[in-house]
Design a protein around this motif. Structure first.
Motif, PDB file in Angstrom:
ATOM      1  N   PHE A  47       0.803  -1.218   0.000  1.00 32.44           N
ATOM      2  CA  PHE A  47       0.000   0.000   0.000  1.00 32.44           C
ATOM      3  C   PHE A  47       0.841   1.277   0.000  1.00 32.44           C
ATOM      4  O   PHE A  47       0.505   2.228  -0.729  1.00 32.44           O
ATOM      5  CB  PHE A  47      -0.969   0.013   1.189  1.00 32.44           C
ATOM      6  N   TYR A  50       1.909   1.896  -3.504  1.00 32.08           N
ATOM      7  CA  TYR A  50       0.758   2.318  -4.313  1.00 32.08           C
ATOM      8  C   TYR A  50       0.371   3.765  -4.011  1.00 32.08           C
ATOM      9  O   TYR A  50       0.082   4.548  -4.928  1.00 32.08           O
ATOM     10  CB  TYR A  50      -0.429   1.389  -4.035  1.00 32.08           C
ATOM     11  N   TRP A  51       0.393   4.140  -2.742  1.00 32.47           N
ATOM     12  CA  TRP A  51       0.016   5.510  -2.368  1.00 32.47           C
ATOM     13  C   TRP A  51       1.034   6.516  -2.897  1.00 32.47           C
ATOM     14  O   TRP A  51       0.658   7.621  -3.301  1.00 32.47           O
ATOM     15  CB  TRP A  51      -0.109   5.610  -0.856  1.00 32.47           C
ATOM     16  N   SER A  55      -0.161   9.310  -5.450  1.00 29.42           N
ATOM     17  CA  SER A  55      -0.003  10.716  -5.080  1.00 29.42           C
ATOM     18  C   SER A  55       0.863  11.467  -6.082  1.00 29.42           C
ATOM     19  O   SER A  55       0.697  12.674  -6.273  1.00 29.42           O
ATOM     20  CB  SER A  55       0.617  10.822  -3.684  1.00 29.42           C
ATOM     21  N   PRO A  68      -9.543  11.542   1.552  1.00 27.19           N
ATOM     22  CA  PRO A  68      -8.541  10.871   0.708  1.00 27.19           C
ATOM     23  C   PRO A  68      -9.188  10.168  -0.474  1.00 27.19           C
ATOM     24  O   PRO A  68     -10.318   9.690  -0.405  1.00 27.19           O
ATOM     25  CB  PRO A  68      -7.892   9.868   1.671  1.00 27.19           C
ATOM     26  N   PHE A  70      -8.540   7.064  -3.048  1.00 27.81           N
ATOM     27  CA  PHE A  70      -7.744   5.855  -3.204  1.00 27.81           C
ATOM     28  C   PHE A  70      -7.717   5.342  -4.639  1.00 27.81           C
ATOM     29  O   PHE A  70      -7.082   4.323  -4.906  1.00 27.81           O
ATOM     30  CB  PHE A  70      -8.274   4.757  -2.283  1.00 27.81           C
TER      31      PHE A  70
END
Length: 303
Positions: A47, A50-51, A55, A68, A70
């Motif tokens: 994760f 991925y974030w 971003s 947020p 996702f």
């Protein structure tokens, strides 16, 4: 001689071993729970990556919102365009990091290979002392050497220099790399070289044609370790590269965040910069993953 036959008692059922269930319901449930736990751990590990990538493609205003997102619903390339422009300093830092990393990898492989070869193949006076020295150097904290390293480089004019920082990186990585390569060298029988010398090859040619190809997976695995250490190193570079014009990518990323502090950190561009820093490592790993995997497995069972 008569054969003895046995009969099953009345009412008993016989089970064919071929049709017997392989796992009981309890074992099957445990297997599913372990698989589910593995998926959860993998998701937790993946994760942050991925974030970071998500971003990097998100506008900063959208990223700083209280809700947020996702999923990539508002993707943009503006963050990368800003970083890849000439004024950001990315290309200068990239050239510095590549120069230092490649030189460090070459120096580490040469010195670590010679050290591992000496420990594994030769018996010489002071061998045990050399082994103990390698272990002792590996245990020294890097922070305790900063002042001495800075004064040493300053005295010979190698501050803000690729050669100076590469020497420090090499000294920091070589001890552990020697132990990595020692298992590979010890796993190649010396009798192979002796047999090649009986066939007419010199010791040098026998080593280059017989032993060195067998050590290629170990060299690749050690090179990957040296590459990652040199590419991601921050604290030594912070001491040895005080000039703003001679920065590696980790230092450039820190300076980028500091420059943005007056108007608030642009986290979208920070994530984009982090993605750019991680990209060469991923590409390098894709090229050498086959050799690295076989090298790590070989080093685990040899020596």
């Amino acid at each position: 001689m008569t054969a003895v036959t046995t009969t099953a008692p009345a009412g008993a059922t016989t089970v064919n071993p071929k049709t017997r269930p392989r796992f009981s319901p309890r074992r099957r449930a445990g297997k599913w729970l372990l698989s589910l736990l593995g998926l959860v751990v993998a998701a937790v590990w993946a994760f942050p990556v991925y974030w970071m990538i998500l971003s990097a493609f998100t506008p900063n205003a959208r990223l700083r919102s209280t809700t947020p997102q996702f999923l990539p619903t508002h993707s943009t390339l503006a963050n990368f365009q800003t970083l890849l422009s000439g004024g950001s300093g990315f290309w200068t830092a990239l050239r510095m990091s590549l120069s230092i990393t490649l030189l460090t990898v070459v120096l580490v492989l040469v010195f670590a290979f010679l050290g591992a070869l000496a420990i594994s193949r030769f018996r010489f006076p002071g061998r045990k002392s050399f082994v103990l020295a390698v272990l002792f150097i590996q245990m020294l904290p890097a922070e305790g050497l900063f002042i001495a390293q800075y004064k040493m480089l300053a005295s010979v004019g190698l501050l803000n220099n690729v050669i100076g920082i590469s020497v420090l990186y090499t000294a920091a990585v070589v001890p552990f790399t020697i132990w990595m390569l020692r298992g590979f060298v010890a796993g190649v029988p010396a009798e192979l070289e002796e047999a090649a010398m009986v066939d007419g090859l010199s010791r040098t040619r026998a080593f280059l044609r017989i032993t060195l190809p067998l050590l290629a997976p170990g060299l690749v695995a050690s090179g990957v370790y040296a590459f990652l250490q040199a590419w991601n190193e921050f604290t030594i570079a912070l001491v040895a590269l005080p000039s703003q014009s001679a920065q590696t990518l980790p230092l450039w990323l820190r300076g980028f965040m500091s420059a943005s502090a007056s108007r608030g950190i642009d986290w979208a561009q920070v994530m984009a910069a982090s993605t750019l820093i991680a990209l060469p490592v991923i590409v390098f790993f894709l090229f050498v993953q086959g050799r690295m995997t076989s090298g790590l497995v070989s080093g685990a069972v040899k020596g």
